[in-house]
Design an enzyme around this catalytic site. Structure first.
Site, mmCIF file in Angstrom:
data_model
loop_
_atom_site.group_PDB
_atom_site.id
_atom_site.type_symbol
_atom_site.label_atom_id
_atom_site.label_comp_id
_atom_site.label_asym_id
_atom_site.label_seq_id
_atom_site.Cartn_x
_atom_site.Cartn_y
_atom_site.Cartn_z
ATOM 1 N N GLY A 60 0.729 -1.220 -0.196
ATOM 2 C CA GLY A 60 0.024 -0.290 0.105
ATOM 3 C C GLY A 60 0.742 1.268 0.104
ATOM 4 O O GLY A 60 0.426 2.172 -0.019
ATOM 5 N N GLU B 172 -1.476 -13.625 -5.634
ATOM 6 C CA GLU B 172 -2.565 -12.760 -5.218
ATOM 7 C C GLU B 172 -3.855 -12.943 -6.376
ATOM 8 O O GLU B 172 -3.345 -12.292 -7.536
ATOM 9 C CB GLU B 172 -2.193 -11.541 -4.614
ATOM 10 C CG GLU B 172 -1.180 -11.505 -3.351
ATOM 11 C CD GLU B 172 -0.972 -10.167 -3.288
ATOM 12 O OE1 GLU B 172 -1.676 -9.094 -3.073
ATOM 13 O OE2 GLU B 172 0.350 -9.941 -2.958
ATOM 14 N N ASP C 154 2.169 -12.846 3.756
ATOM 15 C CA ASP C 154 1.778 -12.668 5.047
ATOM 16 C C ASP C 154 0.676 -13.383 5.534
ATOM 17 O O ASP C 154 0.459 -13.885 6.398
ATOM 18 C CB ASP C 154 1.253 -11.000 4.919
ATOM 19 C CG ASP C 154 2.372 -9.879 4.914
ATOM 20 O OD1 ASP C 154 3.533 -10.497 5.009
ATOM 21 O OD2 ASP C 154 2.190 -8.608 4.698
#
Length: 423
Positions: free
Chosen positions: A172, A290, A310
């Site tokens: 981010g 992802e 993560d």
């Protein structure tokens, strides 16, 4: 390097502390993921050297040796590699001078998963071009921009709302959501000053991505080893500001979505591994693929991390071999098969993880641990990060339950019961 030669340099020393008789592994990045990798490598007899930009990083507390340096400094990284003489280099973060990884690979050092893959995956432009334009994987609409005018044109092309991200950043950093052209200048500025590599100066190119009718996100942990490529059970996730907060496994998805997700994971990692092979490297290790699942059931490729992910911390309670154990085995040349990635859960059970994020500017002490772990089928990992500056992920809670809701609720309650004292 072949599987045979890699295995021959992985010397599994049982009880022999002499560094020269063990496989030396250099970890570039020593956070919570690196800590778990170091634990697993040490269990398999490797000599682990942990490096990071600050002292007492989590993996440094496990490793046999540690070094503090700026890993984006090519000269400093070159000196570290020359001094430590590793057999294997494992990047755990993206902020690394990848030119030195290429030099290391050319000198016969095994870079995980490969020097070429590391360079591609830390560059959103190179990665998206490979995945969509060369491998044909479905993605959101996108454009690249190297100036404010190109950003404006790109946003108009993909439509509003859209997301702007620096091509060389993660978690981010430097990211903005554009609702209209009134947000263009703040988004361009944020991409330039918020990116991870801001200190290198110059203008950062950005990717402009169109929004899609998103239903949910998935992580497909995919492992490349001497036995080929295998995919773990799907992991669901919840994020805040582009950073992981919760994950659960197995995510409940219909068979059609699962088939599409597995296909994308195999193709994405297979494409990267082929590049590694063409460069004379293995391409071994764990990849976090992802994916976006849309409301109509379509599945889109988003990104891939060439390392444990993560959201994959949930595997520390859901699988017999966690993503960290799988990573260690793969890079040491040990075959990872379908059986290696099997869940340990009962039929219908789900596992969950919950990130413990602490806000403040000082050291952190955790208390109330017995009460936090009073629920059955729960666990905890405190990372041992020395300080918090702003907000920082400091621990993760783990739980299993009869279904997703129960598992997530137990992991959340464990996190809430854990008391963090600042200062």
């Amino acid at each position: 390097m072949t599987a045979e030669t890699a295995s021959s340099c992985a010397n599994y020393s049982l009880g022999n502390p002499a560094e020269s008789h063990q496989t030396r592994v250099l970890l570039l990045g020593s956070g919570e993921l690196g800590r778990e990798i170091a634990i697993e490598l040490t269990r398999l007899g490797a000599f682990v050297i942990a490096a990071d930009s600050y002292e007492h990083a989590p993996a440094m507390q496990i490793a046999q040796k540690s070094h503090v340096l700026d890993m984006t400094d090519a000269t400093a990284l070159e000196e570290l590699i020359a001094t430590t003489k590793p057999f294997i280099i494992i990047p755990e973060i993206e902020a690394i001078a990848t030119s030195e990884l290429a030099k290391a690979a050319s000198n016969g050092i095994q870079v995980v998963p490969s020097s070429r893959i590391a360079a591609i995956c830390m560059n959103r432009e190179a990665l998206r071009t490979l995945m969509h334009e060369k491998l044909g994987l479905p993605t959101t609409p996108y454009r690249f921009a190297g100036s404010f005018d190109e950003l404006k044109a790109g946003a108009n092309a993909v439509g509003y709302p859209c997301v702007v991200k620096p091509i060389m950043s993660s978690s981010g950093h430097g990211q903005s959501v554009l609702r209209s052209d009134a947000n263009l200048k703040p988004a361009w500025r944020e991409a330039q000053i918020g990116r991870r590599d801001v200190k290198d100066g110059g203008i950062s190119r950005v990717i402009v991505e169109g929004f899609a009718p998103l239903d949910y996100e998935l992580t497909m942990l995919t492992v490349s080893s001497s036995a080929g490529i295998v995919v773990c059970s799907p992991i669901g996730q919840r994020q805040e500001d582009g950073d992981y907060r919760e994950s659960w496994q197995p995510a409940q998805v219909n068979p059609t979505v699962l088939e599409k997700a597995q296909d994308i994971a195999y193709k994405a990692v297979g494409g990267l591994v082929n590049i590694a092979h063409n460069n004379g490297e293995h391409g071994w290790g764990v990849f976090g693929v992802e994916l976006f699942v849309l409301e109509n059931g379509e599945v889109l490729f988003n990104e891939v991390s060439p390392r444990p992910h993560d959201t994959g911390m949930v595997t520390m309670i859901s699988q017999h071999l966690s993503e960290f154990a799988l990573h260690a085995r793969a890079v040491l040349g040990i075959p990872v098969t379908e059986e290696s990635v099997a869940l340990t859960l009962q039929t219908g059970e789900v596992a969950a993880s919950h990130a413990v994020v602490v806000t403040g500017n000082s050291q952190v002490t955790f208390t109330n641990v017995p009460q936090a772990l009073s629920q059955p089928d729960t666990d905890l990992r405190i990372f041992g990060k020395p300080v918090v500056n702003g907000h920082r992920r400091m621990a993760v809670t783990l739980a299993t339950g009869k279904d997703e809701a129960e598992a997530r609720a137990k992991a959340t309650k464990t996190a809430e019961e854990l008391h963090a004292t600042i200062g």
